[in-house]
Every structure is written in structure tokens, then in C-alpha cells.
Enzyme design. Structure first.
Site, PDB file in Angstrom:
ATOM      1  N   ALA A  94      -0.929   0.024  -3.451  1.00  0.00           N
ATOM      2  CA  ALA A  94      -0.129   1.235  -3.284  1.00  0.00           C
ATOM      3  C   ALA A  94       0.175   1.329  -1.798  1.00  0.00           C
ATOM      4  CB  ALA A  94      -0.907   2.461  -3.759  1.00  0.00           C
ATOM      5  N   SER A  95       1.462   1.347  -1.460  1.00  0.00           N
ATOM      6  CA  SER A  95       1.857   1.324  -0.051  1.00  0.00           C
ATOM      7  C   SER A  95       1.321   2.539   0.689  1.00  0.00           C
ATOM      8  CB  SER A  95       3.384   1.283   0.070  1.00  0.00           C
ATOM      9  OG  SER A  95       3.906   0.132  -0.526  1.00  0.00           O
TER      10      SER A  95
END
Length: 388
Positions: A94-95
Site C-alpha cells: 500500500a503506497s
């Protein structure tokens, strides 16, 4: 996880993001509260430089800190294979929240827009997009079937009407085209042509962009009436590369052979000038020499060589090595092999950059058509010649 703990962590994350980006618009704050990051993350995260497992059941506080830290949350290593005692490398994440909201700002999705996301990952970004564009308006493509199924389950559980498709994001998804917005959460080295045909004229394609020479940042393209797209680069973000565009090339396995007889010469160009000291120069080398990569070799075990910069093509047919003897900083020994003289090409690209007054990365853009890609400086009418 106690709601009070996650509420506190969410507020801290949004405060940190707002510090970086300026005050977020209410629609982004509302989306963040509706699509809470920790609800989209698996029970095991991989943390630290060594990507050590952090399990929610065993370390709930550490897990929550990782879930809301303003940094990528690594959710898969080694493409889902058990790394055992071997090296671990991230294959899905997840960025970082700051880049997620920066990309959402740049994408500028509005209610009613049809949005295609490439790279579902955990589903968090798809949930945010659904809040911005509206239920039923977001389609997301994920290459990993297991990740796709897990993300679809999370999105449904949280009440978001996102269609998740297991498939190769390079092909987009024609079933729901045309789209007003396309956003990729993985980097590309070549913009996939199906994306151009699936986004309507005036629509936006936003993707991380990468070159073998250096990671760079984001590319925001606007599609025109003839099916091409053009737009500027925006710096400073690194993403995992789209799986179908990876190159599994290793220097001593695939490139350099014992029977190679390289040509010897000298160069006044410092290897650090193009591969360490100036990001503007690195970006230009990567932009102009799209199939060339490099690797530093400290103390290579060669008499009279303290540091060596290796340069090679992604098809492993040509290579160069630039040696620093630990003494002379204005003359370097160069070895080149193959049909291309790669260090000569690097020198030419660097000379072009100097001759144009060292333009920064933000002054460049890219035009993409069905048949090719053309980089430009300041304006699409000023194309940059291939190779500088």
C-alpha cells in the site's frame, strides 16, 4: 483494533499528509475516513529494511503504527512465494499516504467519472477512488489473482462498489471503457498502448514512470482526439515496476563474459556526475537512454581500481565499465563491449543536458502515440532527440 486507537492513528496520518501537501480538501478527508487504511491491510505486514514479518495478532500496536505510517506498507514479498531464509524483496504494497493523496489530487476525479485503476493491491486506493467518483464507477485490475480476490472481499466488506478484475494491467480493461481517468499504482517504462484507446479524449492517464537508469516519479498524460496522449513529468516518487515490464538481467550471469575483449579508452566525465551526484542528470540519462541500466561495484577486486560503474543494455548485448583508481578525479579508464558504445552514448546525453543549461526534471514531458514515445523539453513542440 480499538476504534479510538485507529481514530488517533488516522488523525495523525492526515496531519502528516497535510503538512506535506497543504490542507487537504474536505472530499479527501471524507474519503480517508470512509476508507480507513488499516481495514484494507492484511494481518501480516513486512517492516524494516529486512522486511521482517509484523503480525497483527502478535504485535497489534506495532502493526497499527505500520498501517498508518506515512510510508509504504509492504503487504507481500517475493511475489507471494515463501522466502524462507533467503532475501526478501517487496512485490506488493500500500503506497505511502502522502503519495496516494498527491496522486488523487493530480488525477482530479469527480463524481460520475469512470475510473480505471491499474494495480489493486490491498484495495485501499480503489476505496478512496470510489468515494471520489461514486459507487459503481471504479474498475480495478490486479495481476495477482490472490491479491485481487482479497481486495475484492475487503472492498465488498467495507461497502464499496468497485469491480476488481484479475488480469494484466498492461492490457487495461476494455469491458468498462471508455474511462475518464486511468491511474496506475505501479511504474511503467513504456506506456501501454491499450490505455490510450480506453481513455476518452480529454481524459487523464496518471502513472508512475521509471527508467532502468533511475526511478523518477509521475507522468500525467491528457488524451487527445487522435488517440495520442501528452503531458509533463512530476518528480520524486518511486513505485514497484509493472510485472510484465520487469527485466531479469544480471551483470555477471547475462552480460559480461570471460571471452569478451572490450575496447579500452579514457574519459573526462566522472561516473558520479551521471549516476549519483545530480538527479537532474540522472533523469536525463534515463529519459534519453531508455534501455540502459547501471550498477556500482565498490572494490571490484581489480588491481588499480577502487570503484567501478557498470553500464549495460537491458537486452544484455552491450556493456561498459568506468573505473576510478582512487586518485585521478579528472580522467577515468573506460572499457566498452558490444555493438553499442554505451559510455559514448552517456557522454552525448550528458553533453546535451549541459548544452541546454541543465534543465530540471520538471521541465520535461512525454508524448505517446500508437507507434512510439517522444520526450520533450518545456513543450511538445520541442522534442528531445533520442540519445541526446
Amino acid at each position: 483494533m480499538a476504534d479510538s486507537s485507529s481514530d488517533t492513528a488516522l488523525r495523525a496520518m492526515l496531519d502528516e499528509v497535510s503538512t506535506e501537501l497543504g490542507n487537504l480538501e474536505p472530499k479527501f478527508l471524507q474519503a480517508a475516513r470512509a476508507a480507513r487504511r488499516h481495514r484494507f491491510l492484511p494481518d501480516r505486514l513486512w517492516v524494516g529494511d529486512g522486511y521482517e514479518p509484523c503480525d497483527r495478532a502478535d504485535s497489534p500496536e506495532a502493526w497499527l503504527r505500520a498501517a498508518y505510517a506515512d510510508e509504504p506498507a509492504v503487504t507481500q514479498v517475493n511475489d507471494g512465494e515463501d522466502p524462507g531464509d533467503g532475501d526478501r524483496w517487496p512485490s506488493s504494497s500500500a503506497s505511502a499516504p502522502e503519495i496516494v493523496f498527491r496522486m488523487l489530487q493530480m488525477l482530479d476525479a469527480h463524481p460520475g467519472h469512470k475510473v480505471l485503476e491499474i494495480g489493486t493491491g490491498t484495495g485501499w486506493n480503489a476505496g478512496l477512488l470510489s468515494c471520489l467518483a461514486g459507487a459503481g464507477n471504479v474498475t480495478s485490475v490486479e495481476v495477482d489473482a490472490t491479491l485481487a480476490a482479497d481486495a475484492q472481499a475487503r472492498l465488498r466488506g467495507e461497502g464499496f462498489g468497485v469491480a476488481v478484475v484479475a488480469g494484466d494491467g498492461a492490457e487495461g480493461y476494455a469491458g468498462s471503457a471508455p474511462y475518464d481517468r486511468l491511474v496506475s499504482t505501479c511504474a511503467v517504462r513504456t506506456v501501454p498502448r491499450p490505455w490510450l484507446t480506453q481513455v476518452r479524449p480529454g481524459g487523464v492517464i496518471l502513472t508512475p514512470w521509471d527508467a532502468p537508469w533511475t526511478c523518477y516519479g509521475l507522468l500525467r498524460l491528457t488524451v487527445d482526439d487522435n488517440g495520442s496522449a501528452s503531458g509533463p513529468f512530476s518528480p520524486y516518487a518511486a513505485f514497484m515496476l509493472m510485472r510484465s515490464q520487469r527485466h531479469d538481467v544480471r551483470l555477471f550471469r547475462d552480460v559480461v563474459r570471460d571471452d569478451h575483449q572490450p575496447d579500452e579508452s579514457t574519459s573526462a566525465l566522472s561516473p558520479w556526475a551521471v549516476a549519483r551526484d545530480d538527479y537532474g542528470a540522472e533523469f536525463v540519462i534515463g529519459l534519453l537512454l531508455r534501455d540502459v541500466w547501471r550498477a556500482w561495484h565498490e572494490d571490484p577486486g581489480v588491481d588499480g581500481v577502487e570503484t567501478r560503474l557498470w553500464v549495460a543494455t537491458t537486452d544484455a548485448t552491450s556493456w561498459a565499465a568506468v573505473d576510478f583508481d582512487g586518485k585521478s578525479e579528472d580522467r577515468f579508464t573506460v572499457w566498452q563491449h558490444g555493438p553499442r558504445r554505451l559510455w559514448d552514448e552517456v557522454e552525448a546525453a550528458y553533453a546535451w543536458w549541459l548544452g541546454h543549461d541543465r534543465p530540471g526534471p520538471g521541465r520535461f514531458g512525454l508524448t505517446v502515440t500508437a507507434t512510439g514515445e517522444t520526450p520533450w523539453l518545456d513543450d511538445p513542440g520541442r522534442p528531445v532527440p533520442a540519445g541526446g
